[in-house]
Scaffold this motif. Structure first.
Motif, PDB file in Angstrom:
ATOM      1  N   LEU A 495       0.825  -1.216   0.000  1.00  0.00           N
ATOM      2  CA  LEU A 495       0.000   0.000   0.000  1.00  0.00           C
ATOM      3  C   LEU A 495       0.854   1.258   0.000  1.00  0.00           C
ATOM      4  CD1 LEU A 495      -3.000  -0.741   2.401  1.00  0.00           C
ATOM      5  CD2 LEU A 495      -3.133  -0.029   0.002  1.00  0.00           C
ATOM      6  N   ILE A 496       1.967   1.244   0.767  1.00  0.00           N
ATOM      7  CA  ILE A 496       2.805   2.445   0.903  1.00  0.00           C
ATOM      8  C   ILE A 496       3.802   2.568  -0.248  1.00  0.00           C
ATOM      9  CG2 ILE A 496       4.495   3.620   2.360  1.00  0.00           C
ATOM     10  CD1 ILE A 496       3.205   2.225   4.772  1.00  0.00           C
ATOM     11  N   PHE A 497       4.491   1.479  -0.545  1.00  0.00           N
ATOM     12  CA  PHE A 497       5.619   1.549  -1.475  1.00  0.00           C
ATOM     13  C   PHE A 497       5.339   0.926  -2.842  1.00  0.00           C
ATOM     14  CE2 PHE A 497       7.307   1.352   2.845  1.00  0.00           C
ATOM     15  CZ  PHE A 497       8.109   2.484   2.878  1.00  0.00           C
ATOM     16  N   GLY A 498       4.203   0.246  -2.988  1.00  0.00           N
ATOM     17  CA  GLY A 498       3.936  -0.444  -4.241  1.00  0.00           C
ATOM     18  C   GLY A 498       3.655   0.491  -5.401  1.00  0.00           C
ATOM     19  N   VAL A 499       3.732  -0.083  -6.619  1.00  0.00           N
ATOM     20  CA  VAL A 499       3.486   0.651  -7.862  1.00  0.00           C
ATOM     21  C   VAL A 499       2.172   0.163  -8.456  1.00  0.00           C
ATOM     22  CG1 VAL A 499       4.338   1.146 -10.174  1.00  0.00           C
ATOM     23  CG2 VAL A 499       5.952   0.896  -8.269  1.00  0.00           C
ATOM     24  N   SER A 500       1.277   1.081  -8.770  1.00  0.00           N
ATOM     25  CA  SER A 500      -0.013   0.697  -9.362  1.00  0.00           C
ATOM     26  C   SER A 500       0.177   0.294 -10.818  1.00  0.00           C
ATOM     27  CB  SER A 500      -0.991   1.871  -9.278  1.00  0.00           C
ATOM     28  OG  SER A 500      -1.298   2.161  -7.929  1.00  0.00           O
ATOM     29  N   HIS A 501      -0.473  -0.807 -11.198  1.00  0.00           N
ATOM     30  CA  HIS A 501      -0.413  -1.251 -12.584  1.00  0.00           C
ATOM     31  C   HIS A 501      -1.076  -0.195 -13.483  1.00  0.00           C
ATOM     32  CE1 HIS A 501      -1.052  -4.581 -15.757  1.00  0.00           C
ATOM     33  NE2 HIS A 501       0.192  -4.154 -15.779  1.00  0.00           N
ATOM     34  N   THR A 502      -0.606  -0.115 -14.698  1.00  0.00           N
ATOM     35  CA  THR A 502      -1.037   0.972 -15.585  1.00  0.00           C
ATOM     36  C   THR A 502      -2.517   0.929 -15.929  1.00  0.00           C
ATOM     37  OG1 THR A 502      -0.287  -0.377 -17.446  1.00  0.00           O
ATOM     38  CG2 THR A 502       1.242   1.295 -16.590  1.00  0.00           C
ATOM     39  N   THR A 515       0.607  -8.162 -16.937  1.00  0.00           N
ATOM     40  CA  THR A 515       1.720  -8.099 -17.890  1.00  0.00           C
ATOM     41  C   THR A 515       2.549  -6.850 -17.620  1.00  0.00           C
ATOM     42  OG1 THR A 515       0.400  -9.231 -19.567  1.00  0.00           O
ATOM     43  CG2 THR A 515       2.378  -8.051 -20.318  1.00  0.00           C
ATOM     44  N   ILE A 516       3.855  -7.052 -17.383  1.00  0.00           N
ATOM     45  CA  ILE A 516       4.785  -5.945 -17.142  1.00  0.00           C
ATOM     46  C   ILE A 516       5.977  -6.120 -18.070  1.00  0.00           C
ATOM     47  CG2 ILE A 516       6.301  -4.829 -15.465  1.00  0.00           C
ATOM     48  CD1 ILE A 516       4.451  -5.701 -13.276  1.00  0.00           C
ATOM     49  N   LYS A 517       6.198  -5.106 -18.901  1.00  0.00           N
ATOM     50  CA  LYS A 517       7.303  -5.115 -19.858  1.00  0.00           C
ATOM     51  C   LYS A 517       7.276  -6.376 -20.728  1.00  0.00           C
ATOM     52  CE  LYS A 517      10.387  -2.229 -17.090  1.00  0.00           C
ATOM     53  NZ  LYS A 517      11.705  -2.112 -16.428  1.00  0.00           N
ATOM     54  N   GLY A 518       6.062  -6.729 -21.148  1.00  0.00           N
ATOM     55  CA  GLY A 518       5.906  -7.858 -22.055  1.00  0.00           C
ATOM     56  C   GLY A 518       5.931  -9.216 -21.393  1.00  0.00           C
ATOM     57  N   GLN A 519       6.128  -9.287 -20.095  1.00  0.00           N
ATOM     58  CA  GLN A 519       6.175 -10.573 -19.401  1.00  0.00           C
ATOM     59  C   GLN A 519       4.906 -10.729 -18.566  1.00  0.00           C
ATOM     60  OE1 GLN A 519       9.695 -11.198 -17.099  1.00  0.00           O
ATOM     61  NE2 GLN A 519       9.123 -13.264 -16.461  1.00  0.00           N
ATOM     62  N   THR A 520       4.271 -11.896 -18.691  1.00  0.00           N
ATOM     63  CA  THR A 520       3.006 -12.153 -17.999  1.00  0.00           C
ATOM     64  C   THR A 520       3.256 -12.859 -16.679  1.00  0.00           C
ATOM     65  OG1 THR A 520       1.809 -12.313 -20.096  1.00  0.00           O
ATOM     66  CG2 THR A 520       0.762 -13.281 -18.160  1.00  0.00           C
ATOM     67  N   LYS A 537     -13.621  -6.130 -11.882  1.00  0.00           N
ATOM     68  CA  LYS A 537     -12.498  -5.291 -12.292  1.00  0.00           C
ATOM     69  C   LYS A 537     -11.747  -4.824 -11.043  1.00  0.00           C
ATOM     70  CE  LYS A 537     -13.006  -4.799 -16.854  1.00  0.00           C
ATOM     71  NZ  LYS A 537     -11.941  -5.074 -17.827  1.00  0.00           N
ATOM     72  N   VAL A 538     -10.430  -4.993 -11.052  1.00  0.00           N
ATOM     73  CA  VAL A 538      -9.623  -4.637  -9.879  1.00  0.00           C
ATOM     74  C   VAL A 538      -8.357  -3.897 -10.308  1.00  0.00           C
ATOM     75  CG1 VAL A 538     -10.436  -6.499  -8.381  1.00  0.00           C
ATOM     76  CG2 VAL A 538      -8.528  -6.908  -9.959  1.00  0.00           C
ATOM     77  N   GLN A 539      -7.778  -3.180  -9.332  1.00  0.00           N
ATOM     78  CA  GLN A 539      -6.495  -2.499  -9.528  1.00  0.00           C
ATOM     79  C   GLN A 539      -5.405  -3.335  -8.861  1.00  0.00           C
ATOM     80  OE1 GLN A 539      -5.626   0.695 -11.100  1.00  0.00           O
ATOM     81  NE2 GLN A 539      -3.710  -0.439 -10.897  1.00  0.00           N
ATOM     82  N   LEU A 540      -4.310  -3.536  -9.551  1.00  0.00           N
ATOM     83  CA  LEU A 540      -3.202  -4.322  -9.013  1.00  0.00           C
ATOM     84  C   LEU A 540      -2.063  -3.396  -8.597  1.00  0.00           C
ATOM     85  CD1 LEU A 540      -3.087  -7.228 -11.627  1.00  0.00           C
ATOM     86  CD2 LEU A 540      -4.537  -6.976  -9.601  1.00  0.00           C
ATOM     87  N   ILE A 550       1.186  -9.673  -5.077  1.00  0.00           N
ATOM     88  CA  ILE A 550       0.649  -8.368  -5.450  1.00  0.00           C
ATOM     89  C   ILE A 550      -0.516  -8.050  -4.517  1.00  0.00           C
ATOM     90  CG2 ILE A 550       1.338  -8.489  -7.874  1.00  0.00           C
ATOM     91  CD1 ILE A 550      -1.576  -9.320  -8.504  1.00  0.00           C
ATOM     92  N   LEU A 551      -0.881  -6.776  -4.489  1.00  0.00           N
ATOM     93  CA  LEU A 551      -2.058  -6.356  -3.743  1.00  0.00           C
ATOM     94  C   LEU A 551      -3.187  -6.122  -4.735  1.00  0.00           C
ATOM     95  CD1 LEU A 551      -3.116  -5.550  -0.916  1.00  0.00           C
ATOM     96  CD2 LEU A 551      -2.521  -3.194  -1.479  1.00  0.00           C
TER      97      LEU A 551
END
Length: 653
Positions: A495-502, A515-520, A537-540, A550-551
């Protein structure tokens, strides 16, 4: 000097031997000891108990006799002057006056000048007494008046007394002393404005304002401008040296305007002394820094030709623990950004986990104000009481010490070291750099080099304890009750340091795919949440350093940590230990889901049956069932009055 009992002329130890306490001697004590041990001189007294060492003048080698003559003149003539010197008496009142004297803004006299003024006052007291008593010279000294004044002037020169060397000026000084007493000895540098050219508030204000100009003009330019004003207002002209004196003496109030608040703060801002934190993680700071290592940056230029930049330097954000300047984490890139700052903190959290086995937040953060609008909420998630450091006040941050001497000592180990900075005094030899530039590592090779550099700082040993900085940090962490108080879970970390998926993702019966940088990457949904949330539908939110979990959240009531899906081999030949058990467990879980659904249906049917209700019948009937119709009529009749002869149904309308 004095005569011994055999009437031999002797030089006293304090006149001949130079020591730290007696810098006015002729030769160092080592030279004296050497002459004495080799019997080159005859010593009559050893000193001590108030006695002085006596050295027979005639026993001195010729070279040392010349030193005595150069310093004191003819020794026999010097001895004849001793009765006059005995008349000099130090005045304690004069010493108190000069020690208590203050000028300007509570400035005092230097100790050396106090001693000189006290000695000069003692001489003037003697000369005033001589001038008052007409026959004093002849009665006390047995010499003529002319000889007395000649001897006085010689002694003033010989003993370096702070008085005029001519008879006329000396008499003027005596008259001035009689009028103004001790104050007459203080010169213009220490507040005596009698001969100063800048002597009133107007002239001083004009000069200081010229000096304070932010363009930082040279002293010669300022003197020229001041003199132009002085001519128009009947003031004396000054030289550049005078400007320099006033600039140096008043720099504490001029630097603020000449060089700015940051320069003034670093030189004159009063320090608030603080003790370092007593344990790790009580105070953690972050700051950006140009990593002083050069890398080759090859990229395509015009017409797709390869262009090489030889002096590329990375920007880095470093997270440091003020307990012992231990670098907890870092991240580097071509330019500073908010993402770079957040990744550095995430790297620090992973390193803390590596050292301790858990995630721990620091108690307090200390940062500068860079991009504070975008980062303040992030900092406050780590430290609820976060407050940034004062602007342009690097001294207030402990992390600034991290980038000091030891930082560069470790950087110097690398062949691509760039020096403290481009224009520093420790700038490297430019000819050497020009020869070495083709050997600089490529930009893509930076990671292992920077990692080696940081690890060098972490494992640097403290000479006092013999332990590395990392060992000291771990030992202090384990010994402290405070350091581990802010332990957090994986969910809190993400929650504090994570990066939200696009973009948002959908929970499917196959789990979650990201999928991140072409890798699933595929993640398992916990059984307790699976059926209810399939299709949602969810946010990762993910950890770039560890994609094993992942959260998952819908931003409302759904939030859980999903772990990497553990796929089973399709062929029995590929089974590893435990795979078969996991397969049967997976099949059992699927049956349990079906059983759970059927059990819920039976429970619903049982409840309806107890209440004599049939849901299927309600859906199949085209007319109202008799029992239901009868019950509805009974319910409505309770609200209708009894039928009478004069009952009119229209009254109910």
């Amino acid at each position: 000097m004095k005569f011994d009992p055999r009437n031999r002329l002797c030089i006293e130890g304090h006149e001949f031997i130079k020591t730290k306490e007696n810098p006015g001697g002729l030769v160092p004590k080592g030279t004296y000891d050497s002459l004495k041990s080799r019997n080159k001189i005859e010593v009559l007294e050893r000193g001590g108990n108030g006695r002085s060492v006596l050295i027979v003048y005639a026993s001195l080698p010729e070279a040392y006799k010349e030193l005595v003559i150069a310093k004191y003149g003819d020794p026999r003539a010097y001895v004849c002057k001793q009765p006059l010197l005995h008349l000099i008496r130090k005045d304690p009142r004069a010493e108190k006056f000069f020690l208590d004297y203050r000028y300007g803004e509570n400035k005092c006299l230097p100790v050396g000048h106090v001693e000189k003024y006290v000695t000069a006052a003692a001489w003037l007291d003697m000369l005033v007494q001589v001038c008052k008593e007409k026959y004093f010279i002849r009665k006390q000294l047995g010499i003529s008046k002319e000889t007395f004044w000649k001897t006085v002037l010689e002694l003033i020169v010989t003993h370096d007394i702070l008085l005029p060397h001519s008879y006329k000026r000396l008499n003027e000084k005596i008259r001035q002393y009689q009028e103004l007493s001790y104050a007459s000895l203080i010169d213009w540098r220490f507040g005596n404005q009698n001969s100063a050219k800048i002597k009133d508030e107007l002239s001083e204000s004009m000069l200081l304002e010229l000096i304070a100009h932010p363009n930082q003009h040279d002293d010669t330019v300022i003197a020229r401008a001041y003199n132009q004003w002085a001519v128009q207002h009947a003031y004396a002209a000054i030289t550049a040296a005078t400007v320099g004196n006033h600039r140096r003496n008043n720099y504490y109030q001029l630097q603020l305007f000449r060089e700015g608040s940051a320069a003034w703060y670093n030189q004159f801002g009063k320090q608030t002394k603080r003790n370092r934190p007593s344990a790790p993680l009580l105070l953690v700071g972050s700051d950006d820094n140009d990593v002083d290592l050069y890398f080759r940056d090859e990229h395509a230029g015009n017409e797709q030709q390869l262009v090489t930049r030889y002096y590329h330097r990375f920007k880095a954000v470093v997270i440091s623990d003020a307990f012992n300047d231990y670098p907890l984490g870092y991240f580097y890139a071509d330019n500073i950004s908010t993402d770079l700052v957040k990744m550095a903190y995430l790297d620090a959290m992973h390193h803390i986990h590596q050292l301790t086995g858990s995630w721990y937040l620091p108690h307090q953060l200390q940062t500068d104000r860079w991009n504070l609008k975008a980062l303040e909420s992030f900092y406050q998630q780590i430290d609820a009481g976060y407050f940034p450091a004062a602007a342009r006040a690097p001294r207030s941050k402990y992390i600034e010490r991290t980038f000091g001497k030891r930082w560069h000592q470790h950087l110097r180990r690398f062949d691509n070291y760039a020096g403290n900075n481009i224009t520093s005094r420790s700038r490297l030899n430019p000819d050497h750099l020009a020869k070495q530039k083709k050997l600089f590592p490529e930009k893509e090779e930076a990671f292992p080099i920077l990692q080696t550099f940081i690890e060098g700082l972490r494992h640097e040993r403290n000479p006092a304890t013999g332990r590395s900085r990392q060992e000291e940090w771990i030992a202090a962490f384990n010994a402290s009750d405070s350091s581990g108080q802010r332990c957090i879970s994986d969910e809190q970390l993400l929650l504090i340091f994570g990066v939200s998926h696009t973009h948002t993702n959908t929970i499917t019966n196959g789990g979650i795919r990201m999928t991140i940088k072409g890798q699933t990457h595929e993640y398992e949904i916990p059984d307790a949440l699976y059926l209810r949330n399939v299709g949602k539908k969810v946010q990762l939110i993910y950890d770039p350093f560890d994609l094993s979990r992942i959260l998952v959240t819908d931003g409302q009531q759904l939030r859980f940590v999903a772990h990497t899906q553990q796929k089973l081999p399709a062929a029995r030949a590929d089974y590893q230990e435990g795979d078969e058990a996991r397969l049967w467990q997976h099949l059992h879980n699927k049956k349990e889901l079906v059983k759970m659904i059927t059990d819920k249906k039976r429970n619903r049917e049982s409840l309806l049956e107890q209440n004599r209700t049939n849901a299927a019948a309600l859906l199949q009937a085209r007319v109202m069932i008799k029992e239901i119709k009868q019950q509805a009529e009974d319910n409505i009749l309770e609200f209708i009055p009894s039928v009478t002869s004069d009952f009119d149904p229209l009254d109910l309308m």
